[in-house]
Motif scaffolding. Structure first.
Motif, PDB file in Angstrom:
ATOM      1  N   GLU A 119       0.829  -1.211   0.000  1.00  0.00           N
ATOM      2  CA  GLU A 119       0.000   0.000   0.000  1.00  0.00           C
ATOM      3  C   GLU A 119       0.863   1.261   0.000  1.00  0.00           C
ATOM      4  N   LYS A 120       2.023   1.200   0.665  1.00  0.00           N
ATOM      5  CA  LYS A 120       2.899   2.370   0.689  1.00  0.00           C
ATOM      6  C   LYS A 120       3.535   2.606  -0.683  1.00  0.00           C
ATOM      7  N   ILE A 121       3.820   1.522  -1.390  1.00  0.00           N
ATOM      8  CA  ILE A 121       4.334   1.663  -2.758  1.00  0.00           C
ATOM      9  C   ILE A 121       3.262   2.289  -3.650  1.00  0.00           C
ATOM     10  N   LEU A 122       2.027   1.814  -3.506  1.00  0.00           N
ATOM     11  CA  LEU A 122       0.928   2.369  -4.295  1.00  0.00           C
ATOM     12  C   LEU A 122       0.687   3.835  -3.969  1.00  0.00           C
ATOM     13  N   LEU A 123       0.831   4.180  -2.680  1.00  0.00           N
ATOM     14  CA  LEU A 123       0.675   5.576  -2.296  1.00  0.00           C
ATOM     15  C   LEU A 123       1.756   6.435  -2.939  1.00  0.00           C
ATOM     16  N   ASP A 183       8.893  11.915   0.985  1.00  0.00           N
ATOM     17  CA  ASP A 183       8.974  10.970   2.091  1.00  0.00           C
ATOM     18  C   ASP A 183       7.565  10.614   2.552  1.00  0.00           C
ATOM     19  N   GLN A 184       7.472   9.495   3.271  1.00  0.00           N
ATOM     20  CA  GLN A 184       6.240   9.084   3.937  1.00  0.00           C
ATOM     21  C   GLN A 184       6.538   9.014   5.426  1.00  0.00           C
ATOM     22  N   ASP A 229       1.297   9.604  -5.331  1.00  0.00           N
ATOM     23  CA  ASP A 229       1.905  10.900  -5.045  1.00  0.00           C
ATOM     24  C   ASP A 229       2.782  11.377  -6.199  1.00  0.00           C
ATOM     25  N   MET A 230       3.493  10.465  -6.828  1.00  0.00           N
ATOM     26  CA  MET A 230       4.338  10.859  -7.953  1.00  0.00           C
ATOM     27  C   MET A 230       3.485  11.396  -9.105  1.00  0.00           C
ATOM     28  N   ALA A 231       2.311  10.804  -9.299  1.00  0.00           N
ATOM     29  CA  ALA A 231       1.393  11.309 -10.326  1.00  0.00           C
ATOM     30  C   ALA A 231       0.890  12.702  -9.961  1.00  0.00           C
TER      31      ALA A 231
END
Length: 409
Positions: free
Chosen positions: A329-333, A389-390, A337-339
Motif C-alpha cells: 500500500e505504501k508503494i501504491l501511495l 517521504d512518507q 503521489d508521484m502522479a
C-alpha cells in the motif's frame, strides 16, 4: 433558548478504559477541554441553532430511543457555553478580545517555539544546520537562481519531516536570497471552505519578526472585501502551517543578510471540500482569480517567491481508514503521489486539482488549497521534485503522512 454549536475540534479518546468524545476550541480562546460520553455525539448534532431544548430532547429520544432529562441537557449546554463552544455573546466577546490583542501585539509570536523546535535562536540555528548536514543537502544546480519562482514545502513537524525540509530549502536558498517579497500560502486546518485569510500582523521566529508587505495584503483585502478577507484572521494565531515553513525561510534569509529587506504576505487557505466533492467548481470560483490577480499586480516589478506550506496525503486508521498500510500500500501511495507531483510540476492548477476531484480527495491532501493557489498565482510554470517521504502517523506504522519538496520556475 436555542443553542448553536460552533465548529469545534473533536476526537475519540480512551479515558479509564472507556471511549470518550474530546472537544476543544480550535481558536484556543480557552484552555478548557471537555470529555463527553458517546451518547453526547448525538446531542451535539442536534445543537444546530434550529431547536430549543425541548426539541433537542424530543429529537434525541426519537433517534436513540433513550430519554434525556432537561437537567442533563441544561448541564451540557452550560458546560459548552463555559468552554466557549457555543455561538453566544460570551463567545463573541472572547473572540473580539483575542482578535484585538492579536492585531495590537508587536508581532505574532512563534506558537511552536519550545515545543516543535527550540525557542533559543542559537539552538534553532544549530538544529537546522544539523538537519542540512544529515540530509546530505546540497545546492540545486538545475535552473538558474532567478528562475525559481515557487516552492512547495511541508508543514509537518520537524521531527518527522526534517530531511524533506532541509533538501527543499537548501535547494531554494539562492532564490530566497534574491527574493524581495515572499507570498506564502498555508493550510488553514480550521478554515471555512474556500476562504483566503491574510493578516497585516508580522510573523516572528526565534530570530525576530519578519516584515509584512501590507500593501500587498491591502490589495488582496480590497479584492476580496475587508470583511471577508479578515473574517478568520484569528486563525493565524495558532495555525502551524505558515510558521513551520517561515522558520526555514528566515534561516536562509539571515544567511543571505536579507531578513530585514524581504517582506512576506501570509495567507491561510481554507478547506477545498466543496470543490473535491463536486458541490462547487474551483475553476469557476471568482475569488481565486481575483486574489491571484490582486497579488500579481501588488508584487509586480519585484522579485517574488511564492511558497505553499503544504503536506500531501493522510492515510491509514489514524485518519479514518479501515485498513493499515502495509509495504504494498505504501508503494501504491508513492505511485499516486508521484502522479500528483507530476501535475504540480506541469504548472497547471486545474490539472493538479482534477484527479483529486475525481477521487473526491479520498487520500486527504491537506495541502491542496495552498498548492492550488500557488499554481494559480504563478501562472505558467514548470517544476522539479527535490524530495519526497512518507512519515509515520499515530501508533504503529499503519498510517502515514506523505510530504514532498518541489521547486517551480
Amino acid at each position: 433558548m436555542v443553542p448553536k454549536l460552533r465548529p469545534v475540534e473533536s476526537r475519540w479518546v480512551e479515558h479509564h478504559g472507556q471511549p470518550m468524545l474530546l472537544l476543544r476550541d480550535p481558536l484556543r480562546l480557552t484552555d478548557q477541554i471537555l470529555l463527553l460520553p458517546p451518547t453526547a455525539s448525538v446531542v451535539l448534532s442536534l445543537i444546530d441553532g434550529q431547536r430549543d431544548l425541548a426539541a433537542i430532547r424530543a429529537a434525541f429520544q426519537l433517534r436513540t430511543g433513550m430519554t434525556l432529562s432537561l437537567s442533563a441537557l441544561e448541564d451540557l449546554v452550560a458546560k459548552l457555553d463555559e468552554a466557549l463552544l457555543l455561538e453566544t455573546p460570551r463567545y463573541y466577546a472572547a473572540r473580539q478580545a483575542a482578535l484585538t490583542a492579536f492585531r495590537t501585539a508587536p508581532y505574532r509570536p512563534p506558537a511552536l517555539a519550545g515545543e516543535t523546535y527550540p525557542a533559543d535562536p542559537e539552538e534553532l540555528e544549530a538544529l537546522l544546520e544539523r538537519f542540512i548536514e544529515q540530509a546530505g543537502a546540497s545546492a540545486h544546480v538545475g535552473a538558474p537562481v532567478a528562475a525559481w519562482r515557487g516552492v512547495i514545502s511541508p508543514h509537518i513537524d520537524y521531527a518527522r519531516g526534517w530531511a524533506v525540509y532541509a533538501r527543499t530549502w537548501q535547494a531554494a536558498s539562492a532564490a530566497v536570497a534574491e527574493a524581495e517579497t515572499v507570498v506564502i500560502f498555508g493550510t488553514d486546518h480550521a478554515g471555512s471552505p474556500g476562504s483566503l485569510t491574510p493578516t497585516r500582523q508580522r510573523y516572528a521566529t526565534p530570530w525576530g519578526a519578519l516584515e509584512t508587505d501590507c500593501a500587498a495584503v491591502n490589495a488582496l483585502a480590497e479584492a476580496l472585501s475587508e470583511e471577508r478577507a479578515f473574517a478568520e484572521e484569528l486563525h493565524h494565531r495558532y495555525e502551524h502551517s505558515i510558521e513551520l515553513a517561515l522558520v526555514w525561510l528566515h534561516f536562509w534569509l539571515r544567511r543571505a543578510g536579507r531578513d530585514g529587506s524581504c517582506r512576506i504576505v501570509p495567507i491561510l487557505c481554507g478547506s477545498f471540500h466543496p470543490y473535491t466533492q463536486g458541490e462547487r467548481c474551483a475553476t469557476q470560483e471568482p475569488t481565486f482569480e481575483q486574489a491571484a490577480a490582486a497579488l500579481r499586480d501588488a508584487t509586480a516589478g519585484r522579485r517574488t517567491l511564492v511558497v505553499a506550506a503544504a503536506d500531501l496525503c493522510h492515510v491509514g486508521p489514524e485518519f479514518g481508514d479501515i485498513q493499515p498500510l502495509g509495504p504494498v500500500e505504501k508503494i501504491l501511495l508513492k505511485q499516486h503521489d508521484m502522479a500528483v507531483l507530476e501535475t504540480i510540476c506541469s504548472g497547471d492548477a486545474d490539472a493538479f486539482l482534477a484527479p483529486l476531484v475525481e477521487e473526491q480527495d479520498r487520500r486527504r491532501v491537506c495541502g491542496l488549497p495552498p498548492i492550488y493557489m500557488t499554481l494559480r498565482l504563478l501562472g505558467s510554470s514548470r517544476g522539479e521534485v527535490v524530495a519526497y517521504d512518507q512519515c509515520p502517523a499515530g501508533a504503529g506504522n499503519g498510517s502515514v503522512v506523505s510530504i514532498a519538496g518541489v521547486l517551480l520556475r
